[in-house]
Design a protein around this motif. Structure first.
Motif, PDB file in Angstrom:
ATOM      1  N   LEU A  70       3.761 -15.250  -3.631  1.00  0.00           N
ATOM      2  CA  LEU A  70       2.596 -15.894  -3.022  1.00  0.00           C
ATOM      3  C   LEU A  70       1.348 -15.748  -3.886  1.00  0.00           C
ATOM      4  N   THR A  71       1.188 -14.596  -4.533  1.00  0.00           N
ATOM      5  CA  THR A  71       0.006 -14.384  -5.376  1.00  0.00           C
ATOM      6  C   THR A  71       0.196 -14.948  -6.778  1.00  0.00           C
ATOM      7  N   GLY A  72       1.453 -15.167  -7.153  1.00  0.00           N
ATOM      8  CA  GLY A  72       1.724 -15.656  -8.503  1.00  0.00           C
ATOM      9  C   GLY A  72       1.492 -14.604  -9.576  1.00  0.00           C
ATOM     10  N   LYS A  73       1.508 -13.328  -9.172  1.00  0.00           N
ATOM     11  CA  LYS A  73       1.234 -12.233 -10.109  1.00  0.00           C
ATOM     12  C   LYS A  73       2.318 -11.169 -10.013  1.00  0.00           C
ATOM     13  N   SER A  74       2.577 -10.503 -11.123  1.00  0.00           N
ATOM     14  CA  SER A  74       3.443  -9.330 -11.110  1.00  0.00           C
ATOM     15  C   SER A  74       2.606  -8.131 -10.687  1.00  0.00           C
ATOM     16  N   LEU A  75       2.999  -7.507  -9.597  1.00  0.00           N
ATOM     17  CA  LEU A  75       2.201  -6.424  -9.038  1.00  0.00           C
ATOM     18  C   LEU A  75       2.630  -5.051  -9.536  1.00  0.00           C
ATOM     19  N   PHE A  76       3.897  -4.928  -9.932  1.00  0.00           N
ATOM     20  CA  PHE A  76       4.408  -3.646 -10.417  1.00  0.00           C
ATOM     21  C   PHE A  76       4.996  -3.815 -11.802  1.00  0.00           C
ATOM     22  N   ALA A  77       4.767  -2.802 -12.633  1.00  0.00           N
ATOM     23  CA  ALA A  77       5.312  -2.827 -13.985  1.00  0.00           C
ATOM     24  C   ALA A  77       6.753  -2.343 -13.965  1.00  0.00           C
ATOM     25  N   ASN A  78       7.574  -2.909 -14.804  1.00  0.00           N
ATOM     26  CA  ASN A  78       8.966  -2.486 -14.896  1.00  0.00           C
ATOM     27  C   ASN A  78       9.077  -1.248 -15.771  1.00  0.00           C
ATOM     28  N   GLY A  79      10.038  -0.413 -15.409  1.00  0.00           N
ATOM     29  CA  GLY A  79      10.267   0.781 -16.235  1.00  0.00           C
ATOM     30  C   GLY A  79       9.957   2.051 -15.491  1.00  0.00           C
ATOM     31  N   GLY A  80      10.791   3.056 -15.700  1.00  0.00           N
ATOM     32  CA  GLY A  80      10.568   4.338 -15.051  1.00  0.00           C
ATOM     33  C   GLY A  80      11.096   4.326 -13.622  1.00  0.00           C
ATOM     34  N   ARG A  81      11.141   5.509 -13.016  1.00  0.00           N
ATOM     35  CA  ARG A  81      11.672   5.639 -11.665  1.00  0.00           C
ATOM     36  C   ARG A  81      10.615   5.304 -10.625  1.00  0.00           C
ATOM     37  N   VAL A 100       0.827  -1.204   0.000  1.00  0.00           N
ATOM     38  CA  VAL A 100       0.000   0.000   0.000  1.00  0.00           C
ATOM     39  C   VAL A 100       0.865   1.260   0.000  1.00  0.00           C
ATOM     40  N   VAL A 101       1.898   1.281   0.812  1.00  0.00           N
ATOM     41  CA  VAL A 101       2.722   2.480   0.906  1.00  0.00           C
ATOM     42  C   VAL A 101       3.594   2.659  -0.341  1.00  0.00           C
ATOM     43  N   VAL A 102       4.106   1.557  -0.911  1.00  0.00           N
ATOM     44  CA  VAL A 102       4.868   1.668  -2.155  1.00  0.00           C
ATOM     45  C   VAL A 102       3.969   2.202  -3.267  1.00  0.00           C
ATOM     46  N   ALA A 103       2.740   1.706  -3.335  1.00  0.00           N
ATOM     47  CA  ALA A 103       1.805   2.185  -4.350  1.00  0.00           C
ATOM     48  C   ALA A 103       1.485   3.661  -4.143  1.00  0.00           C
ATOM     49  N   GLU A 104       1.398   4.084  -2.897  1.00  0.00           N
ATOM     50  CA  GLU A 104       1.078   5.474  -2.586  1.00  0.00           C
ATOM     51  C   GLU A 104       2.237   6.402  -2.935  1.00  0.00           C
ATOM     52  N   THR A 105       3.454   6.006  -2.556  1.00  0.00           N
ATOM     53  CA  THR A 105       4.608   6.887  -2.713  1.00  0.00           C
ATOM     54  C   THR A 105       5.341   6.678  -4.034  1.00  0.00           C
ATOM     55  N   GLY A 106       5.217   5.472  -4.621  1.00  0.00           N
ATOM     56  CA  GLY A 106       5.977   5.149  -5.821  1.00  0.00           C
ATOM     57  C   GLY A 106       7.449   4.943  -5.544  1.00  0.00           C
ATOM     58  N   SER A 107       7.808   4.778  -4.261  1.00  0.00           N
ATOM     59  CA  SER A 107       9.218   4.736  -3.897  1.00  0.00           C
ATOM     60  C   SER A 107       9.480   3.714  -2.801  1.00  0.00           C
ATOM     61  N   ILE A 108      10.433   2.798  -3.043  1.00  0.00           N
ATOM     62  CA  ILE A 108      10.874   1.857  -2.011  1.00  0.00           C
ATOM     63  C   ILE A 108      11.573   2.610  -0.878  1.00  0.00           C
ATOM     64  N   ASN A 120       7.308   3.192  -9.093  1.00  0.00           N
ATOM     65  CA  ASN A 120       6.763   1.844  -9.134  1.00  0.00           C
ATOM     66  C   ASN A 120       5.281   1.926  -9.484  1.00  0.00           C
ATOM     67  N   LEU A 121       4.923   1.543 -10.700  1.00  0.00           N
ATOM     68  CA  LEU A 121       3.544   1.640 -11.174  1.00  0.00           C
ATOM     69  C   LEU A 121       2.889   0.269 -11.108  1.00  0.00           C
ATOM     70  N   LEU A 122       1.649   0.247 -10.649  1.00  0.00           N
ATOM     71  CA  LEU A 122       0.922  -1.004 -10.478  1.00  0.00           C
ATOM     72  C   LEU A 122       0.480  -1.590 -11.822  1.00  0.00           C
ATOM     73  N   THR A 123       0.516  -2.917 -11.882  1.00  0.00           N
ATOM     74  CA  THR A 123      -0.108  -3.621 -12.995  1.00  0.00           C
ATOM     75  C   THR A 123      -1.596  -3.753 -12.710  1.00  0.00           C
ATOM     76  N   GLU A 124      -2.341  -4.339 -13.629  1.00  0.00           N
ATOM     77  CA  GLU A 124      -3.771  -4.574 -13.393  1.00  0.00           C
ATOM     78  C   GLU A 124      -3.977  -5.486 -12.192  1.00  0.00           C
ATOM     79  N   ASP A 125      -3.165  -6.562 -12.107  1.00  0.00           N
ATOM     80  CA  ASP A 125      -3.251  -7.448 -10.940  1.00  0.00           C
ATOM     81  C   ASP A 125      -2.844  -6.710  -9.672  1.00  0.00           C
ATOM     82  N   GLY A 126      -1.834  -5.843  -9.787  1.00  0.00           N
ATOM     83  CA  GLY A 126      -1.411  -5.075  -8.624  1.00  0.00           C
ATOM     84  C   GLY A 126      -2.505  -4.164  -8.104  1.00  0.00           C
TER      85      GLY A 126
END
Length: 302
Positions: free
Chosen positions: A47-58, A15-23, A60-66
């Motif tokens: 554990l979910t078997g899904k990619s939650l963040f898309a690669n690319g850019g500075r 939740v916080v990574v999605a909010e801030t976009g930053s590890i 962290n952007l969520l995928t549809e599953d994310g």
């Protein structure tokens, strides 16, 4: 069926990574190391078997599953935190005076206070909407138990619990931003929003004039809605009928403002402590439901 258990700490990190976009920022907020946060996110993906963040850019952007997992994570965390609060102090009761400017009362506090009321049904919260500068005096004298305010240059004490970017705002069909001098809608002298607006135009060499002075955000909104002025507010305060001016030319980028949480040194009640700790927790993590948000932006050069 293979049942999977998801750790609350993993969900909170998501939740916080999605909010801030930053590890890095997530690690700072949660008091963990960057590798620990990265491992939690990676483990959640395993554990979910899904990619939650898309690669690319500075960022962290969520995928549809994310995005799907994030929506459930917010709900789970909300119930989790509410349950712990109810179990930890079900017998707390009392009356608490919470002071804050009307801007924060309108868009920042409602989701947190809603959860707090369910967690502590026997605590009565009295909300007082007052400008930040007089509020600090009130809380230090004990006339207000808890205060949530914008940090001004001369403030001392308080804890930084939230940061928010300032933005230039006008109406969707307004041409106030191309007028000479630029008409401004501002709070009274001594307010940092006002100071940053004037300083920004001065740095850009842009002539300006005061078109509206209001002690509350409602007055600033009225001037913007009427198309008669440009104002400066937190980005999260954008509502329908407003648009953000992208930094350009006469409208330079604006800094973040810090929001401080104060507890009166005179206050000793458990009820006030409970509300203070709740606000501190949720504002630092910013895991409450989204309220408001940008409704559009436009280049200032239009």
């Amino acid at each position: 069926m293979n049942l999977v258990s998801l750790d609350i700490r993993m969900l909170r990190s998501l939740v916080v990574v999605a909010e801030t976009g930053s590890i890095t920022e997530t690690a700072r907020r949660l008091g963990r190391t960057q590798p620990a946060i990265s491992l939690q996110v990676q483990r959640l993906e395993e554990l979910t078997g899904k990619s939650l963040f898309a690669n690319g850019g500075r960022r962290n952007l969520l995928t549809e599953d994310g995005t799907l997992v994030l929506s459930y994570a917010k709900s789970i965390l909300k119930l989790h935190d509410e349950l712990l609060a109810r179990l930890s102090a079900p017998d707390i009761e009392g009356h608490v005076v919470l002071g804050t400017p009307d801007l924060y009362a309108a868009w920042l506090l409602p989701p947190i206070l809603s959860i707090f009321r369910r967690a502590f049904p026997r605590i009565q919260v009295e909300l007082r909407c007052v400008l930040s500068t007089p509020l600090v005096g009130l809380v230090k004298r004990g006339e207000v138990d808890i205060a949530l305010v914008t940090r001004m240059n001369n403030f001392t004490g308080g804890m930084v619990v939230y940061q928010e970017p300032l933005v230039w705002i006008t109406a969707p069909d307004s041409d106030a931003h191309v007028e000479t001098p630029v008409p401004l809608a501002v709070l009274p002298p001594g307010n940092i929003y006002r100071d940053h607006a004037i300083a920004g135009l001065e740095r850009a060499g842009c002539p300006w004039r005061i078109a509206c002075v209001s002690e509350n955000v409602g007055g600033l909104q009225a001037a913007v809605f009427a198309g008669m002025a440009v104002t400066v507010l937190c980005r999260s305060a954008l509502v329908p009928g407003m648009r953000e001016l992208e930094p350009h030319g006469n409208f330079p980028p604006l800094p973040n403002v810090e929001i401080l949480l104060y507890k009166s040194p005179v206050t000793r009640s458990r009820a006030a402590t409970a509300l203070h700790d709740y606000l501190d927790h949720y504002l630092r993590l910013r895991t409450m439901p989204d309220v408001g948000g940008p409704v559009g932006s436009v280049a200032a050069a239009e």
